[in-house]
Design a protein around this motif. Sequence first.
Motif, PDB file in Angstrom:
ATOM      1  N   SER A 149      -3.516 -22.504  36.424  1.00 17.65           N
ATOM      2  CA  SER A 149      -3.542 -22.570  34.964  1.00 17.65           C
ATOM      3  C   SER A 149      -3.590 -24.008  34.474  1.00 17.65           C
ATOM      4  CB  SER A 149      -2.310 -21.882  34.379  1.00 17.65           C
ATOM      5  OG  SER A 149      -2.265 -22.045  32.972  1.00 17.65           O
ATOM      6  N   LYS A 150      -4.469 -24.235  33.491  1.00 16.93           N
ATOM      7  CA  LYS A 150      -4.475 -25.466  32.713  1.00 16.93           C
ATOM      8  C   LYS A 150      -4.352 -25.111  31.236  1.00 16.93           C
ATOM      9  CE  LYS A 150      -6.805 -28.708  35.825  1.00 16.93           C
ATOM     10  NZ  LYS A 150      -7.880 -29.721  35.934  1.00 16.93           N
ATOM     11  N   ASN A 151      -3.551 -24.053  31.008  1.00 19.38           N
ATOM     12  CA  ASN A 151      -3.299 -23.571  29.656  1.00 19.38           C
ATOM     13  C   ASN A 151      -1.791 -23.441  29.486  1.00 19.38           C
ATOM     14  OD1 ASN A 151      -2.792 -21.454  27.525  1.00 19.38           O
ATOM     15  ND2 ASN A 151      -5.015 -21.573  27.348  1.00 19.38           N
ATOM     16  N   ASN A 152      -1.252 -24.031  28.458  1.00 15.59           N
ATOM     17  CA  ASN A 152       0.202 -24.070  28.278  1.00 15.59           C
ATOM     18  C   ASN A 152       0.820 -22.696  28.008  1.00 15.59           C
ATOM     19  OD1 ASN A 152       0.253 -26.863  28.617  1.00 15.59           O
ATOM     20  ND2 ASN A 152      -0.030 -27.262  26.417  1.00 15.59           N
ATOM     21  N   ASP A 153       0.013 -21.731  27.598  1.00 12.99           N
ATOM     22  CA  ASP A 153       0.543 -20.412  27.265  1.00 12.99           C
ATOM     23  C   ASP A 153       0.639 -19.478  28.471  1.00 12.99           C
ATOM     24  OD1 ASP A 153       0.800 -21.057  24.556  1.00 12.99           O
ATOM     25  OD2 ASP A 153      -1.301 -20.535  24.162  1.00 12.99           O
ATOM     26  N   PHE A 154       0.062 -19.893  29.584  1.00 13.75           N
ATOM     27  CA  PHE A 154       0.072 -19.050  30.780  1.00 13.75           C
ATOM     28  C   PHE A 154       0.485 -19.894  31.982  1.00 13.75           C
ATOM     29  CE2 PHE A 154      -2.876 -17.182  27.811  1.00 13.75           C
ATOM     30  CZ  PHE A 154      -2.667 -15.818  27.917  1.00 13.75           C
ATOM     31  N   LYS A 155       1.194 -19.263  32.886  1.00 11.46           N
ATOM     32  CA  LYS A 155       1.612 -19.975  34.097  1.00 11.46           C
ATOM     33  C   LYS A 155       1.220 -19.173  35.337  1.00 11.46           C
ATOM     34  CE  LYS A 155       6.337 -18.080  34.306  1.00 11.46           C
ATOM     35  NZ  LYS A 155       6.155 -17.057  33.260  1.00 11.46           N
ATOM     36  N   LYS A 156       1.193 -19.841  36.456  1.00 12.57           N
ATOM     37  CA  LYS A 156       0.897 -19.193  37.732  1.00 12.57           C
ATOM     38  C   LYS A 156       1.883 -18.053  37.973  1.00 12.57           C
ATOM     39  CE  LYS A 156       0.044 -20.318  42.606  1.00 12.57           C
ATOM     40  NZ  LYS A 156       0.055 -21.400  43.618  1.00 12.57           N
ATOM     41  N   GLY A 157       1.366 -16.899  38.353  1.00 13.70           N
ATOM     42  CA  GLY A 157       2.208 -15.737  38.583  1.00 13.70           C
ATOM     43  C   GLY A 157       2.217 -14.750  37.433  1.00 13.70           C
ATOM     44  N   ASP A 158       1.721 -15.166  36.259  1.00 18.81           N
ATOM     45  CA  ASP A 158       1.596 -14.227  35.140  1.00 18.81           C
ATOM     46  C   ASP A 158       0.510 -13.196  35.453  1.00 18.81           C
ATOM     47  OD1 ASP A 158       3.509 -15.434  33.568  1.00 18.81           O
ATOM     48  OD2 ASP A 158       2.090 -16.594  32.356  1.00 18.81           O
ATOM     49  N   PHE A 159       0.643 -12.037  34.835  1.00 16.38           N
ATOM     50  CA  PHE A 159      -0.409 -11.028  34.899  1.00 16.38           C
ATOM     51  C   PHE A 159      -1.008 -10.868  33.513  1.00 16.38           C
ATOM     52  CE2 PHE A 159       2.240  -9.981  38.544  1.00 16.38           C
ATOM     53  CZ  PHE A 159       1.293  -9.753  39.527  1.00 16.38           C
ATOM     54  N   VAL A 160      -2.338 -10.735  33.460  1.00 15.78           N
ATOM     55  CA  VAL A 160      -3.024 -10.623  32.171  1.00 15.78           C
ATOM     56  C   VAL A 160      -3.980  -9.436  32.194  1.00 15.78           C
ATOM     57  CG1 VAL A 160      -2.871 -13.094  31.695  1.00 15.78           C
ATOM     58  CG2 VAL A 160      -4.898 -12.188  32.871  1.00 15.78           C
ATOM     59  N   SER A 161      -4.282  -8.961  30.986  1.00 14.45           N
ATOM     60  CA  SER A 161      -5.252  -7.886  30.797  1.00 14.45           C
ATOM     61  C   SER A 161      -6.326  -8.379  29.845  1.00 14.45           C
ATOM     62  CB  SER A 161      -4.557  -6.654  30.215  1.00 14.45           C
ATOM     63  OG  SER A 161      -5.515  -5.678  29.809  1.00 14.45           O
ATOM     64  N   GLY A 162      -7.575  -8.041  30.131  1.00 17.39           N
ATOM     65  CA  GLY A 162      -8.661  -8.433  29.242  1.00 17.39           C
ATOM     66  C   GLY A 162      -9.998  -7.963  29.762  1.00 17.39           C
ATOM     67  N   ASN A 163     -11.021  -8.126  28.937  1.00 11.66           N
ATOM     68  CA  ASN A 163     -12.372  -7.754  29.343  1.00 11.66           C
ATOM     69  C   ASN A 163     -12.937  -8.882  30.206  1.00 11.66           C
ATOM     70  OD1 ASN A 163     -14.522  -5.676  28.969  1.00 11.66           O
ATOM     71  ND2 ASN A 163     -15.670  -7.445  28.228  1.00 11.66           N
ATOM     72  N   LEU A 164     -13.044  -8.619  31.503  1.00 12.00           N
ATOM     73  CA  LEU A 164     -13.429  -9.649  32.464  1.00 12.00           C
ATOM     74  C   LEU A 164     -14.547  -9.153  33.363  1.00 12.00           C
ATOM     75  CD1 LEU A 164      -9.780 -10.687  33.391  1.00 12.00           C
ATOM     76  CD2 LEU A 164     -11.419 -12.140  32.160  1.00 12.00           C
ATOM     77  N   ALA A 165     -15.154 -10.088  34.069  1.00 15.72           N
ATOM     78  CA  ALA A 165     -16.282  -9.759  34.940  1.00 15.72           C
ATOM     79  C   ALA A 165     -15.812  -9.075  36.223  1.00 15.72           C
ATOM     80  CB  ALA A 165     -17.064 -11.024  35.278  1.00 15.72           C
ATOM     81  N   TRP A 166     -16.701  -8.273  36.793  1.00 14.28           N
ATOM     82  CA  TRP A 166     -16.425  -7.646  38.089  1.00 14.28           C
ATOM     83  C   TRP A 166     -16.573  -8.707  39.175  1.00 14.28           C
ATOM     84  CZ3 TRP A 166     -19.171  -2.166  38.068  1.00 14.28           C
ATOM     85  CH2 TRP A 166     -18.495  -1.340  37.155  1.00 14.28           C
TER      86      TRP A 166
END
Length: 332
Positions: free
Chosen positions: A80-97
Motif C-alpha cells: 500500500s501507498k495509500n494512507n487509508d489502507f494497510k497491508k493485510g486489509d481486505f477490500v471489495s470492489g469491481n476489479l479485473a480477473w
Amino acid sequence: MKTKTILLNSRPSAKPTKENFKFSEEEVPELKDGELLLKTKFVSVDPYLRGRMNDVKSYIPPFEIGKPITSVIIAEVTGSKNNDFKKGDFVSGNLAWKETQIANAKGLNKVDHKAADLTAYLGVLGMTGLTAYFGLTEIGKPKKGETLVVSGAAGAVGSIVGQIGKILGCKVIGIAGTDEKIEILKSKFGFDEGINYKTTKDINAAIKEAAPNGVDVYFDNVGGEITDAVLMNINKFGRIPTCGAIASYNDEEIPTGPRPQPILIKNSVLMQGFIVSNYADKFPEGIKQLATWLKESKITYSETVVEGFENIPQAFMDLFEGKNEGKMVVKI
C-alpha cells in the motif's frame, strides 16, 4: 512480478464457451502513490456479466475484446501507498480477473473478515443481498399476509428475497429447476411452497394450486415462459420487481411471447425493472439491516465455491446450466 489474467477473447453468439476467454500473463507495474497492490482471494461470477459480453448499449459499458473481464472481487492488500489502507486489509470492489493487480482506492471498500466470512461480502452482505433487499422492499412493497412468488429462487438473489418475504409475513413460493433445490428452499430458507419448472408440465396450473389466492408480488429473476405463467395469476395492484432475464440472456434474437400489457392494465399491476445501483445512497441502510438479520439467524445463505483461478470461466458458464446453489464464487 508477473500475474495471470483472463481477457475477453471474442463475443458469444449464444451461450458463452471457453473460446470466448483467453488466459494471458502480464507484468505487474510498480506501485505508485495512492495505489494498492492487491491479491485476489474470491471472485464473484454473475449472470449479468453475460450482457456485458455483447457490444450493445446498456446501463454499464460492454467488455472490450482483448481487455480483462471484471466483476466484484474480494482481495487482500499486500502492498500500500495509500494512507487509508494497510497491508493485510481486505477490500471489495469491481476489479479485473487477475491474480494480482494494482488499483487505486476509488470504489474499494474495506471488509471485516472477523465480522463475517469474506464470501458473505460478495453475497448476502454485498450486491446480491442489496439487490434482493431493495428490489423487494422498494418495488415489491410486500405486506403481511400477501403471496410472494420468486423465480430463480435457489439462486443467490432469489434465496434471500424469499427469506426477506418470510420475515415480512408473506406466503412465499419459489420456482427452481431441481427437486433438490426445491427441498433446500423449504428446509433451509423457509419457503412455503416450491415448483420445479423442469418437471412441471403446466406451470400456470402449478402456480394457481400453490397460490390459490393469487400472486401479489412476483420477484422476477428469469423472464421467459415462467414469467408468462406468473402473470396469468397476478392479483389486482400486484407488483413485479424485474431483476433479471436469464432465460433469454443467450438468445440471439429477442423472443416473442405473450404481450403483458392487457394483464398489467386490467389488474393495475406495477412491473418495474431496476439495477441495484439505483439505491446506492441507501446502501448503508440495507447492509445494516441485512447484517442484523444475519446476526439474528433470520436469514442464511448458500454458496457454491469453485477453487482455482483457471476455473473462473467454467464457473461463469455453469450459471447458465443451473449448477449453482446460491451464490457462485471462485476461490483463488
